[in-house]
Design a protein around this motif. Structure first.
Motif, PDB file in Angstrom:
ATOM      1  N   HIS A 513       0.870  -1.303  -0.057  1.00 50.68           N
ATOM      2  CA  HIS A 513      -0.026  -0.194  -0.081  1.00 50.68           C
ATOM      3  C   HIS A 513       0.959   1.281   0.079  1.00 50.68           C
ATOM      4  O   HIS A 513       1.911   1.470   0.996  1.00 50.68           O
ATOM      5  CB  HIS A 513      -0.843  -0.016   1.194  1.00 50.68           C
ATOM      6  CG  HIS A 513      -1.877   1.146   1.207  1.00 50.68           C
ATOM      7  ND1 HIS A 513      -2.830   1.216   2.610  1.00 50.68           N
ATOM      8  CD2 HIS A 513      -1.989   2.328   0.618  1.00 50.68           C
ATOM      9  CE1 HIS A 513      -3.520   2.368   2.431  1.00 50.68           C
ATOM     10  NE2 HIS A 513      -3.189   2.898   1.163  1.00 50.68           N
ATOM     11  N   PHE A 514       0.605   2.075  -0.772  1.00 47.39           N
ATOM     12  CA  PHE A 514       1.385   3.396  -0.886  1.00 47.39           C
ATOM     13  C   PHE A 514       0.642   4.614  -1.361  1.00 47.39           C
ATOM     14  O   PHE A 514      -0.430   4.464  -2.017  1.00 47.39           O
ATOM     15  CB  PHE A 514       2.932   3.376  -1.716  1.00 47.39           C
ATOM     16  CG  PHE A 514       2.562   2.987  -3.306  1.00 47.39           C
ATOM     17  CD1 PHE A 514       2.142   4.416  -4.158  1.00 47.39           C
ATOM     18  CD2 PHE A 514       2.557   2.018  -4.042  1.00 47.39           C
ATOM     19  CE1 PHE A 514       1.776   4.102  -5.418  1.00 47.39           C
ATOM     20  CE2 PHE A 514       1.992   1.852  -5.330  1.00 47.39           C
ATOM     21  CZ  PHE A 514       2.157   3.012  -6.141  1.00 47.39           C
ATOM     22  N   ARG A 515       1.098   5.547  -0.835  1.00 46.53           N
ATOM     23  CA  ARG A 515       0.064   6.933  -1.024  1.00 46.53           C
ATOM     24  C   ARG A 515       1.276   8.076  -1.859  1.00 46.53           C
ATOM     25  O   ARG A 515       2.399   7.913  -1.595  1.00 46.53           O
ATOM     26  CB  ARG A 515      -0.087   7.523   0.272  1.00 46.53           C
ATOM     27  CG  ARG A 515      -0.951   8.672   0.273  1.00 46.53           C
ATOM     28  CD  ARG A 515      -1.226   9.396   1.817  1.00 46.53           C
ATOM     29  NE  ARG A 515      -2.052   8.247   2.485  1.00 46.53           N
ATOM     30  CZ  ARG A 515      -1.688   7.811   3.517  1.00 46.53           C
ATOM     31  NH1 ARG A 515      -0.216   8.141   3.984  1.00 46.53           N
ATOM     32  NH2 ARG A 515      -2.574   6.989   4.409  1.00 46.53           N
ATOM     33  N   ARG A 516       0.477   8.687  -2.663  1.00 43.04           N
ATOM     34  CA  ARG A 516       1.163   9.721  -3.360  1.00 43.04           C
ATOM     35  C   ARG A 516       0.852  10.947  -2.934  1.00 43.04           C
ATOM     36  O   ARG A 516      -0.139  11.393  -1.986  1.00 43.04           O
ATOM     37  CB  ARG A 516       0.573   9.591  -4.939  1.00 43.04           C
ATOM     38  CG  ARG A 516       1.059   8.486  -5.839  1.00 43.04           C
ATOM     39  CD  ARG A 516       2.613   8.400  -5.847  1.00 43.04           C
ATOM     40  NE  ARG A 516       2.927   9.203  -6.811  1.00 43.04           N
ATOM     41  CZ  ARG A 516       3.195   9.577  -8.009  1.00 43.04           C
ATOM     42  NH1 ARG A 516       2.525   8.702  -8.909  1.00 43.04           N
ATOM     43  NH2 ARG A 516       3.467  10.432  -8.711  1.00 43.04           N
ATOM     44  N   PRO A 517       1.696  12.158  -3.083  1.00 44.44           N
ATOM     45  CA  PRO A 517       1.778  13.278  -2.405  1.00 44.44           C
ATOM     46  C   PRO A 517       0.380  13.926  -2.587  1.00 44.44           C
ATOM     47  O   PRO A 517      -0.173  14.830  -1.585  1.00 44.44           O
ATOM     48  CB  PRO A 517       2.718  14.278  -3.095  1.00 44.44           C
ATOM     49  CG  PRO A 517       3.948  13.226  -3.405  1.00 44.44           C
ATOM     50  CD  PRO A 517       2.955  11.874  -4.160  1.00 44.44           C
ATOM     51  N   ASN A 518      -0.647  13.627  -3.585  1.00 44.28           N
ATOM     52  CA  ASN A 518      -1.790  14.179  -3.741  1.00 44.28           C
ATOM     53  C   ASN A 518      -2.731  13.668  -3.157  1.00 44.28           C
ATOM     54  O   ASN A 518      -4.075  13.896  -3.241  1.00 44.28           O
ATOM     55  CB  ASN A 518      -2.057  14.719  -5.254  1.00 44.28           C
ATOM     56  CG  ASN A 518      -2.026  13.589  -6.149  1.00 44.28           C
ATOM     57  OD1 ASN A 518      -1.893  12.434  -5.566  1.00 44.28           O
ATOM     58  ND2 ASN A 518      -2.118  13.503  -7.306  1.00 44.28           N
TER      59      ASN A 518
END
Length: 564
Positions: A513-518
């Motif tokens: 699971h990863f999250r992008r800056p936006n």
């Protein structure tokens, strides 16, 4: 708990940023002879690509990378180039090329072309001149000629082996030998020669002036060589470190060439881009990707990995770190014209990681073992491929797609020996099938003599199962792989932000699971068991590689999440 990775301090990027368009572009590789055939001769051509420009626009890609379309005897699928500044007449004309560039540019699609600088075709005018001129001639100094060994010079200068099998040396009529790192028909150039260096600058200018936006550099790590006598044996070569001083591979002095190329690229507005095909050690990659050199280098780690969460996370972490060191963006690729299609790799049984004879953990020896269809989990391979592709398209950096992967195509194994073309097949006496299986012409329609590839046949045989994987079949199905790619690429343009990601711990080793800056998030379940998303009214699933049930993500599935 989370971990933050950053590949760039360049700030938010947009599709309209001309200088940096490549940093997070979706680049679609076209193998011209197998994409579309406009004149019905069985070989794809430039007008065939032109006829599919709207298809490429609908797919949503930012750029098209053309594999070689130059005059060639096809000893190695076009990578034996006889003239670097022309079009093979079987594929079209320079006027056709200009029309294609204009059509793509009108649709907002940039164009990247292949440059093959390590070797020419043996039909190139320089090599023909070298053969005619004889020992000691100036013409032979552009290539690597040596006297043979043994009492009468009838043995090759060394025991080196070519990449496609057999000796790396070939004897000519007057008794000298020339070096060919690949096929016999691909003599290596001597990059110490000033005419070689100047001629490739001329080639780069020629295509840049015709509107080409960038270049993919074939075997970028092999150009410069130190071949002072005595030449080492194969065993001595293998024992030498590849640290910038190796006689044949990844030498530091190759970057003197690329620094000169970079000055040429930067003389254009916007600057021309370049990406290195450099099979080098991880810590050597930033040299090719630096702004002073080619500017970007392929990351091949994912196409050598299994469908495995730990491997994917380690590869992403390592390659984003490399991108930060070079100031470039990372590149992500799962398939290309040289490897098994990833739908097939993921359809094959796992192979022990300790077996170094295979290129990846999934079925590396499948073709050589006889292409046993009973071991293939075709549906599972496509399901895993869809999940892996959606994971890749969510990453920061540029994504390189290979024609046909958007259809979920598998490798074609059932090619008779008398119809094969890859020199690997012949040089290894049919022990290795080579790369023909990923180069079979694309299916555009459900029926027809070549499934819509052209009015006639196809230069490699297409299997009957291509009908259900054709563009026509998949355009009619909103759940198809083609439909999924179109949605994902369109959404990716909204996803593009700073080249960062933040890992979010999932509590499971088989879930990433990863999250992008936006704020966009990507979750991939690599194992077979479902994974429950935390109920959150502020998050919504905007893309899924397989059908989901509420907050329950099935095994081998990727979902994209965005704010509500």
């Amino acid at each position: 708990m989370s971990a933050v990775l950053s590949a760039s301090d360049h700030g938010e990027l947009t599709r309209s940023n001309d200088r940096d368009w490549w940093r997070q572009a979706v680049v679609y590789q076209v193998y011209p002879r197998s994409f579309a055939d406009a004149d019905g001769d069985g070989i794809g051509d430039l007008r065939g690509i032109l006829s599919r420009a709207d298809y490429l626009a609908a797919l949503g890609v930012d750029a098209v990378w053309l594999s070689p379309f130059y005059p060639s005897e096809l000893a190695d699928g076009g990578y034996d180039v006889a003239d670097y500044r022309d079009v093979d007449p079987r594929l079209g004309t320079l006027a056709d090329f200009d029309e294609l560039v204009a059509a793509l540019h009108e649709r907002g699609i940039r164009i990247v072309v292949d440059i093959v600088p390590n070797h020419t075709s043996d039909k190139h005018e320089w090599f023909q001149e070298a053969l005619a001129s004889g020992r000691g001639s100036a013409a032979r100094e552009r290539y690597i000629f040596r006297e043979g060994t043994g009492p009468d010079g009838s043995e090759p200068p060394t025991d080196w082996t070519a990449a496609f099998g057999g000796s790396a040396w070939e004897r000519v009529a007057d008794g000298q030998w020339y070096l060919h790192s690949f096929a016999i028909e691909q003599p290596d150039l001597d990059w110490n020669h000033p005419e070689v260096r100047e001629d490739f600058l001329r080639t780069l200018r020629f295509w840049s002036d015709r509107g080409v936006d960038g270049f993919r550099i074939d075997v970028a790590h092999m150009l410069t060589k130190d071949l002072r006598d005595p030449l080492p044996s194969a065993a001595e070569l293998a024992a030498m470190p590849i640290d910038g001083t190796h006689p044949l591979l990844d030498r530091d002095d190759v970057h003197e060439i690329y620094a000169e190329w970079r000055r040429l690229f930067d003389s254009y507005d916007p600057p021309r881009t370049a990406v290195a095909e450099a099979w080098v050690a991880t810590d050597r990659v930033p040299k090719y990707a630096s702004p002073e050199s080619l500017g970007q280098s392929f990351n091949f780690d994912l196409l050598r990995a299994g469908f495995d969460a730990a491997q994917f996370r380690e590869i992403v972490t390592d390659n984003m770190s490399l991108a930060a060191r070079s100031g470039s963006s990372s590149t992500w690729v799962l398939s290309n014209h040289d490897v098994f299609r990833h739908a097939t790799r993921y359809a094959l049984p796992l192979i022990e990681e300790t077996d170094e004879s295979v290129p990846n953990r999934h079925g590396g020896g499948w073709l050589e073992a006889g292409a046993d269809e009973t071991v293939i989990d075709r549906a599972g391979g496509v399901r895993r491929a869809r999940a892996a592709s959606m994971f890749l398209l969510g990453l920061p950096g540029s994504a390189y797609l290979y024609q046909g992967e958007e259809l979920g195509l598998h490798e074609v194994a059932e090619i008779p020996a008398n119809q094969r073309q890859d020199p690997t097949f012949f040089r290894t006496h049919q022990a290795q099938y080579g790369r023909d299986g990923c180069r079979v012409p694309l299916p555009w329609t459900r029926s027809g003599s070549s499934f819509g590839f052209g009015a006639g046949g196809a230069h490699l045989p297409q299997p009957s199962w291509f009908a259900d994987s054709s563009v026509q079949a998949e355009e009619e199905d909103p759940s198809s792989t083609l439909s999924l790619y179109r949605r994902a690429i369109a959404l990716r343009h909204e996803l593009v932000a700073d080249e960062d990601l933040e890992w979010v711990e999932t509590g499971r080793d088989d879930v990433l699971h990863f999250r992008r800056p936006n704020g966009w998030e990507i979750v991939t379940v690599f194992g077979p068991m479902p994974f429950g998303l935390a109920p959150d009214s502020a998050r919504r699933v905007v893309l899924s590689s397989a059908a989901i049930d509420g907050h329950l993500v099935p095994g081998e599935t990727t979902v994209w999440l965005a704010g509500g």
